[in-house]
Design a protein around this motif. Sequence first.
Motif, PDB file in Angstrom:
ATOM      1  N   ALA A   1     -40.005  -8.582  -2.432  1.00 44.96           N
ATOM      2  CA  ALA A   1     -39.592  -9.185  -1.164  1.00 44.96           C
ATOM      3  C   ALA A   1     -38.088  -9.031  -0.955  1.00 44.96           C
ATOM      4  O   ALA A   1     -37.628  -8.763   0.173  1.00 44.96           O
ATOM      5  N   GLU A   2     -37.288  -9.224  -1.989  1.00 43.09           N
ATOM      6  CA  GLU A   2     -35.836  -9.012  -1.874  1.00 43.09           C
ATOM      7  C   GLU A   2     -35.529  -7.564  -1.518  1.00 43.09           C
ATOM      8  O   GLU A   2     -34.620  -7.278  -0.715  1.00 43.09           O
ATOM      9  N   LEU A   3     -36.294  -6.640  -2.100  1.00 41.05           N
ATOM     10  CA  LEU A   3     -36.048  -5.224  -1.846  1.00 41.05           C
ATOM     11  C   LEU A   3     -36.481  -4.809  -0.449  1.00 41.05           C
ATOM     12  O   LEU A   3     -35.948  -3.827   0.107  1.00 41.05           O
ATOM     13  N   MET A   4     -37.422  -5.505   0.155  1.00 38.12           N
ATOM     14  CA  MET A   4     -37.921  -5.133   1.471  1.00 38.12           C
ATOM     15  C   MET A   4     -37.208  -5.858   2.608  1.00 38.12           C
ATOM     16  O   MET A   4     -36.936  -5.258   3.650  1.00 38.12           O
ATOM     17  N   PHE A   5     -36.884  -7.140   2.426  1.00 35.35           N
ATOM     18  CA  PHE A   5     -36.385  -7.952   3.538  1.00 35.35           C
ATOM     19  C   PHE A   5     -34.925  -8.376   3.394  1.00 35.35           C
ATOM     20  O   PHE A   5     -34.341  -8.868   4.355  1.00 35.35           O
ATOM     21  N   GLU A   6     -34.333  -8.229   2.221  1.00 36.34           N
ATOM     22  CA  GLU A   6     -32.967  -8.718   2.006  1.00 36.34           C
ATOM     23  C   GLU A   6     -32.041  -7.643   1.452  1.00 36.34           C
ATOM     24  O   GLU A   6     -31.142  -7.941   0.666  1.00 36.34           O
ATOM     25  N   VAL A   7     -32.255  -6.406   1.837  1.00 40.55           N
ATOM     26  CA  VAL A   7     -31.379  -5.325   1.355  1.00 40.55           C
ATOM     27  C   VAL A   7     -30.019  -5.445   2.045  1.00 40.55           C
ATOM     28  O   VAL A   7     -29.958  -5.540   3.279  1.00 40.55           O
ATOM     29  N   PRO A   8     -28.911  -5.452   1.299  1.00 41.97           N
ATOM     30  CA  PRO A   8     -27.580  -5.506   1.937  1.00 41.97           C
ATOM     31  C   PRO A   8     -27.325  -4.271   2.793  1.00 41.97           C
ATOM     32  O   PRO A   8     -27.852  -3.181   2.533  1.00 41.97           O
TER      33      PRO A   8
ATOM     34  N   PRO B   1     -30.384   5.881  -2.568  1.00 43.14           N
ATOM     35  CA  PRO B   1     -31.615   6.074  -3.348  1.00 43.14           C
ATOM     36  C   PRO B   1     -32.098   4.766  -3.953  1.00 43.14           C
ATOM     37  O   PRO B   1     -31.375   3.779  -4.072  1.00 43.14           O
ATOM     38  N   LEU B   2     -33.364   4.768  -4.341  1.00 43.89           N
ATOM     39  CA  LEU B   2     -33.988   3.566  -4.889  1.00 43.89           C
ATOM     40  C   LEU B   2     -33.304   3.147  -6.180  1.00 43.89           C
ATOM     41  O   LEU B   2     -33.166   1.933  -6.442  1.00 43.89           O
ATOM     42  N   GLU B   3     -32.846   4.093  -7.008  1.00 45.63           N
ATOM     43  CA  GLU B   3     -32.211   3.734  -8.265  1.00 45.63           C
ATOM     44  C   GLU B   3     -30.931   2.940  -8.033  1.00 45.63           C
ATOM     45  O   GLU B   3     -30.666   1.947  -8.746  1.00 45.63           O
ATOM     46  N   SER B   4     -30.153   3.314  -7.022  1.00 47.63           N
ATOM     47  CA  SER B   4     -28.917   2.576  -6.728  1.00 47.63           C
ATOM     48  C   SER B   4     -29.228   1.171  -6.233  1.00 47.63           C
ATOM     49  O   SER B   4     -28.545   0.204  -6.599  1.00 47.63           O
ATOM     50  N   GLN B   5     -30.233   1.042  -5.411  1.00 43.54           N
ATOM     51  CA  GLN B   5     -30.604  -0.281  -4.923  1.00 43.54           C
ATOM     52  C   GLN B   5     -31.120  -1.165  -6.052  1.00 43.54           C
ATOM     53  O   GLN B   5     -30.831  -2.369  -6.099  1.00 43.54           O
ATOM     54  N   LEU B   6     -31.850  -0.583  -6.989  1.00 47.82           N
ATOM     55  CA  LEU B   6     -32.380  -1.375  -8.095  1.00 47.82           C
ATOM     56  C   LEU B   6     -31.273  -1.838  -9.044  1.00 47.82           C
ATOM     57  O   LEU B   6     -31.367  -2.927  -9.637  1.00 47.82           O
ATOM     58  N   GLU B   7     -30.218  -1.037  -9.182  1.00 49.29           N
ATOM     59  CA  GLU B   7     -29.092  -1.476 -10.013  1.00 49.29           C
ATOM     60  C   GLU B   7     -28.413  -2.698  -9.425  1.00 49.29           C
ATOM     61  O   GLU B   7     -28.094  -3.663 -10.139  1.00 49.29           O
ATOM     62  N   SER B   8     -28.199  -2.689  -8.112  1.00 49.84           N
ATOM     63  CA  SER B   8     -27.606  -3.861  -7.465  1.00 49.84           C
ATOM     64  C   SER B   8     -28.553  -5.046  -7.485  1.00 49.84           C
ATOM     65  O   SER B   8     -28.119  -6.201  -7.665  1.00 49.84           O
ATOM     66  N   LEU B   9     -29.839  -4.776  -7.317  1.00 48.56           N
ATOM     67  CA  LEU B   9     -30.811  -5.863  -7.374  1.00 48.56           C
ATOM     68  C   LEU B   9     -30.859  -6.489  -8.762  1.00 48.56           C
ATOM     69  O   LEU B   9     -31.055  -7.705  -8.898  1.00 48.56           O
TER      70      LEU B   9
END
Length: 1083
Positions: free
Chosen positions: A432-439, A446-454
């Motif tokens: 849910a954070e990855l779908m609705f609360e992405v900065p 890329p997904l890898e960069s987003q997962l590092e911040s998450l």
Amino acid sequence: MSTPSFSSFPPSFASFPDLDPGPSRNTLNRTRNESSTNAREKDGMVKKDKNRRGSKKLADKSRKDKKHKTANHDLEPVLPRQHGHTWKGMSISDDEKIKAEEDRRLAQSDIQESQWDSRPVFFSDRKGDQLNVTYGGIHAGNIPKYYIVNRGRSILGLDGDWAIYRRGKGIEINIGRRHKQPALTDSSVTALLAATPSRRIIGPGHGYKYEEVDGFLRLPSNHGQTAAEDYRAVTRQQEHLDSDSQSSASDDSSGDESGPILTSHQLSLKTLEQQLAVDPSSVETWLSLVRHSLSSIPVTSKNATKSRAEITLAILTRARAAHAHNRSSHILFLKYLRAGEEVWHESKTKAEWEEALKLGRIEIWMEWLEWRIRTAAGGVDTSVTDATRVLSALGSSESHEIDKLRVVWRVAIAFQQAGYYERATALFQAQAELMFEVPQSLYGLPLESQLESLEEFWESEVPRVGEPGAKGWSHWILCGRPENSSSPLKAIPQMDVDIQSKDPYIQWHYDELRADRTSRVPARSVNTMSKSDPYATVLLLDIKALLLPLHTEGAKHAFRLIWLSVLGLHIPGLVETLLQGSWDDRWSFTCLCSFSRLDSIFPATAGQRQLTADSYAGTLIGREREFSSSFGPIKEWHRDALGPLEWVGREKWRMWSAMDLQGIDQDFVRAVFKQLRCSSDDYEWDIYALAFEAALNIKSALKHSRTFLLTARDSLPHWAAHARLERLREHVVDARKVYQTVLVASQHPRSQRFVGQLWWDWAEMEWLNGDQDAALCVIQRSVNIEGAGGMMILRVKRALDDTISCAHEQWKDQEGWIKLRALIELLTTSSQDGALTIFDSQPSINESGSPRESMMVASLILLYNHSVMLRSPTPPAVLRNRLQIAVNTYPDNSLVLGMFLEAEKGYGIWGRVRAQLGQNTADGGPREKSISRRIAEVWVAGWEKGRWQSEIERTRSGLSAAAESERTRGSAILWRVILEFEIRVGELQRAKKLLYRAVNECPLAKDLYMIAFGPLRSMFSARELDGFVDIMAERGIRMRKGVDEYVERMTGGDESGSDNEGLDGSEDEIEHEARQRRLLMPY
């Protein structure tokens, strides 16, 4: 005082006839001759002379002789009474002569007759008992000394050759001497039943005897024949009979030459083989051949699973070799693999699955994942690895986003079943954070960069989605990545259990259940729980491989609904919406395993018998049949057939009620609804939120609705939801104000979204309120036609027909106008058939699957409200026949099933209803039933109060068939219901045996193992329970606390106590059971 004398009565019993009181002897000896008859007459005369002497001593001796000679009592056939003779005029000697003559004639005739000729219907004892005519010889309360003919073996009304023989609890009627009649279980009878029939009970193939003319059989008539030709009739009839006999003989001879006569089953197989010879690429024909071949083997028979698998493999091997197209059919391949699992070695099964995965179909990937979860030995970690492989194989295409969500859903259910509830919650929180609360700074990366911040956000342990005070990932980035300053989360107890038992295993069982029901949110590292239980804290690394980049609106909305389902809010039709025809209901209907739902499925008086009749003044009066609500706890239909705020019946049965929300973390669900709302136009999500609040408190739901309307004043679906809430609160005036404000004050085009649904809601409200004139006025306003009279009604119908034929953005709007057209037809003509014709004559909607089911449900609700709710005069057959069609077409629709039960209340309900509960056939074989239908049938068995005890065996048979069915065999939900059923009916030993099967079919289902420590504790010894604990640890099932701690606590640290209990536990249980039986012995 002297005794008075009466001259009219002699002082003795001389007025009675003198009968021979001698000992009884058999007089029906058919081989006696004339000399023996004379000797018997002499003996009789001597005995009569002795009786006349009045010797009391001889009379007593004769009385004793009769007691020991009952078997030789004289029985003689009844002779016709001669005219002119009476008892007074006929002497005993004359009677003996007549009897002797009759016996002689019978003896002479029996020489020529066989032993099986007919005998007299009954026999008469002409000598009688002397005590009946002897003064003071017999008391009025005594029974005369008469004896049964042939020791009770003769049958009144049949020939003497027939006799009764008692065998066990029953009797047998044979001819002649006794011989054993064959039983149904004898080998000779079994061979006779299995033999091929030698005759077929069908008519000749050439047609009727008389020629058919214009649809009628013209029979011959004799009116036109003359009297001169009557003499020819005998000759013609004889010739006709001769010709018929010759033709029948030729037919018989030709039939014998053609070979053995085939049964209907063999003819079906022959027809299918002929079709396959013409078109070997027909998948449906091959499947029909499999079903017809398996129909001869009952599912519940011994070794049925293996036998059916071998037959299926033989047929499908032929199918794959017959045509290249069959090798690429995923339906045939899946059936081939499921059958092979029962026969093949593990290595061959694995190789065949790898071959099937090359097709790349999502159906095969999902079944492969299901097979791995069921057979892999690595626990949930292996399931994560297998799911990662499936996600990689599906690729990054947006068209596979729904398929990927199904994979994630399946893994989350596996987490919950194995006891890792925190990991399942964490998976959906991170997604849910990855779908609705992405900065915003991370958009497009890329997904890898987003997962590092998450991961940084996750390790900060700030509140996440669903938790109190959660602001989201993007808000945390904007605020400069602050540290967590909130208080640790606290588990909220949601169940009360009794842990007063001194048994350590029972205490451990209750503690585990309480922890599994209350601790579902991941703990933080600062919590004390995380120190004692390492799995309470979930790292992002544990779920990182399962996070998906979802971009489409359909995938986002499906994710939210899936999360609600995981939290315990069942959404009817969700599984079918994601993929039509899937078997995901085997594992997705987890709400059916909750304690509250199980209590509602089974009757409260499962172990009690209710009286079916009362006695008043010695007269039995049957009690009135009592039923529970026709709409039960199982709720499943197509997602568009009934909305979240729509209801049926007087109880306002709808998607969610207060019973459905028991055991759910209400605050967590309310936070999910609030934090996952996309915008003010997200009306569908808001309607689900209002339905949730209405199940808890209708006033709170109205308050939330007003909040939504503040930001969406022009949203018609929000106004429609608010009006439905007012109707749900039974405030018709407030709901009418809403409709007047939205529809009358501001005009809207008829083709606009939700306009048709709003007009229908208003008309339906007035109609159900009992005001038909107001309902007609609303329908006229919907098409802007005012006035009264027949012409106005015709104009309104024409305008509605034109509106229906127009293009609409949603088919639900068109459905609203169709319902308006059917309602005005019903109100003006009172014709139920005419209203149904309106629904059936819509080809644009009835072509597809989901609109067709919705239209069927709408027509049934219209008839149900008209006949049941409003009690309008309606032929019962109209609704019953319509429901019969619907329940056969949509067997999984519990809404249709509820109306079907309501319509069958006043009839022999266990006719049609019982037919629905049985093993219905489809295309030659048993119809595969879903999980919801199987469990609904269990509830229907206790629908009528007092019939549960008589339906136990039938219910057990249905559950046994479900446990052997290919579709539901591996469902942990089904096995949970089966075990609960056996426990509630008191069959604990049977439940113990089934538990071993259940944990073999579902090795990762923790709830199944826990039954051994709770309801079935009395059936297991300590050693067996320790074995269960070892198996759970070996398979990777989570146990929050060790059983050894409880055992040591109860034994004071003496470990040998547990061992001794394990060694002697079985004897202690036997002694305890024997003691309980002695206590209950009088009952």
